[in-house]
Write an enzyme that holds these catalytic residues in place. Structure first.
Site, PDB file in Angstrom:
ATOM      1  N   LYS A  35       0.815  -1.152   0.129  1.00 51.11           N
ATOM      2  CA  LYS A  35       0.012  -0.194  -0.082  1.00 51.11           C
ATOM      3  C   LYS A  35       0.860   1.342  -0.197  1.00 51.11           C
ATOM      4  CE  LYS A  35      -0.283   0.027   5.033  1.00 51.11           C
ATOM      5  NZ  LYS A  35      -1.339  -0.039   6.268  1.00 51.11           N
ATOM      6  N   ARG A 133      -9.372  -0.110  16.333  1.00 50.90           N
ATOM      7  CA  ARG A 133      -9.152   0.453  14.952  1.00 50.90           C
ATOM      8  C   ARG A 133     -10.420  -0.217  14.278  1.00 50.90           C
ATOM      9  NH1 ARG A 133      -3.611   0.884  11.330  1.00 50.90           N
ATOM     10  NH2 ARG A 133      -4.254  -1.130  11.177  1.00 50.90           N
ATOM     11  N   TYR A 253      17.307  29.805   6.723  1.00 50.70           N
ATOM     12  CA  TYR A 253      16.372  30.741   7.249  1.00 50.70           C
ATOM     13  C   TYR A 253      16.170  30.706   8.737  1.00 50.70           C
ATOM     14  CZ  TYR A 253      13.924  30.475   3.006  1.00 50.70           C
ATOM     15  OH  TYR A 253      13.387  30.420   1.773  1.00 50.70           O
ATOM     16  N   MET A 301      12.677  23.907   1.814  1.00 53.05           N
ATOM     17  CA  MET A 301      11.884  23.055   0.528  1.00 53.05           C
ATOM     18  C   MET A 301      12.775  22.441  -0.220  1.00 53.05           C
ATOM     19  SD  MET A 301       8.593  24.559  -1.559  1.00 53.05           S
ATOM     20  CE  MET A 301       7.610  25.041  -0.190  1.00 53.05           C
TER      21      MET A 301
END
Length: 355
Positions: A35, A133, A253, A301
């Site tokens: 998955k 769950r 930053y 980023m």
């Protein structure tokens, strides 16, 4: 030319892990969990390699993932594609019919949806053994509904909450509860309880089918009981620029890092949009030229800065963030998370490359 941000997928290590898990699980069938794009490892690379190893049972999350996997593996042979979250609506039920998918059922409504769609395939019934769950509240009723709808139930499954902690009392409680419920529902049906950690920590409960996930990809699921798994993913970026900076200047930053002496830094073209956790800022390490080097300043980023003082680092050099030299489990542990989040967090703009 695409950005030199690459995740190397070591298919030989994947095969090694599959064979090792198969030996560990002894006579049990292996349902490989692929998955979330094979835990970020790229489904179209991982699934065919497992099929070549003889695996014919795969597990994904939902019908959308199931359809994608079916398009990769095709309809030849007897390939089972199990939907661990079952189906959600009429469209999912139709897809299960069209693509020969095997839903996991935990609600009566799912049986009704399949019946309306004319489904005549197989399903698993998921029961809750204590994790609270997903799990059927009335599994006997679901079994009867499947029988009336002429839907074949191929087994009963549940999921462990604490298998990565071998001595946790929940493990045996869940195993006992699961067995008791299976005996009450249908003693003859195949059973599946163990995930990756359970295969290692609870070998007496392998039953008919086991469902390894994270172990396939080389992360040891039980820290105290390593079995020799090999990392499948190596996340790498490339050095774009090397620069000398004097003492007293800051990097990146927020000016959270200030050089206390003259040093050399390198800018790597990989950042948090690619999957490098921002929490590695001023904290983590990378591997280059046979040594670990520190990350300095905030991860951006698109970029990460590293301290390459007194090394022969140059633009174009490859930098490993995790893989064979820096284990994903170790990176995750340092961030109080798990390797799953690292693997599945690798961004789409990072190329997956089989090696």
């Amino acid at each position: 030319m695409p950005r030199p941000a690459i995740t190397h997928i070591h298919l030989d290590n994947l095969r090694h892990n599959y064979r090792l898990l198969k030996r560990t699980a002894k006579d049990s069938e292996i349902m490989t969990v692929v998955k979330a794009n094979a835990y970020g490892h790229e489904l179209f690379l991982v699934a065919p390699a497992l099929l070549e190893e003889g695996c014919t049972s795969f597990a994904v999350t939902d019908a959308t993932e199931g359809c994608e996997l079916r398009s990769i593996l095709g309809f030849y042979k007897k390939i089972e594609i199990v939907l661990l979250s079952g189906i959600f609506d009429e469209e999912d039920a139709e897809l299960a019919c069209q693509h020969q998918l095997t839903p996991t059922i935990s609600e009566l409504q799912q049986v009704h949806l399949l019946k309306q769609a004319g489904f005549n395939g197989n399903v698993w019934i998921k029961i809750d053994s204590g994790m609270n769950r997903l799990g059927a509240k009335t599994p006997k009723q679901i079994l009867e509904a499947c029988f009336q709808a002429e839907i074949n139930v191929c087994g009963l499954m549940s999921h462990l909450a604490c298998a990565d902690e071998p001595n946790h009392q929940m493990n045996q409680k869940q195993a006992v509860a699961f067995n008791e419920m299976c005996d009450q529902i249908s003693p003859e049906l195949p059973r599946s309880l163990l995930n990756s950690a359970g295969i290692i920590s609870m070998p007496e409960h392998t039953y008919h089918t086991v469902r390894p996930g994270i172990a396939l990809y080389g992360a040891e699921p039980v820290a105290a009981q390593p079995i020799g798994l090999k990392p499948v993913m190596t996340l790498t970026g490339e050095i774009m620029q090397v620069r000398d900076i004097p003492a007293g200047v800051s990097v990146s930053y927020g000016a959270t890092f200030t050089a206390d002496q003259a040093m050399t830094i390198a800018v790597v073209g990989l950042g948090y949009a690619d999957g490098v956790p921002r929490s590695l800022s001023n904290h983590g390490h990378v591997f280059i030229h046979s040594q670990k080097l520190a990350i300095v300043g905030r991860v951006c980023m698109d970029y990460t800065m590293i301290d390459v003082t007194d090394t022969d680092t140059k633009p174009g050099d490859a930098v490993e963030f995790w893989g064979e030299n820096i284990l994903a489990n170790d990176v995750a542990r340092s961030l109080d998370t798990i390797s799953y989040t690292l693997f599945t967090g690798v961004g789409e703009r990072v190329r997956r490359k089989a090696v």
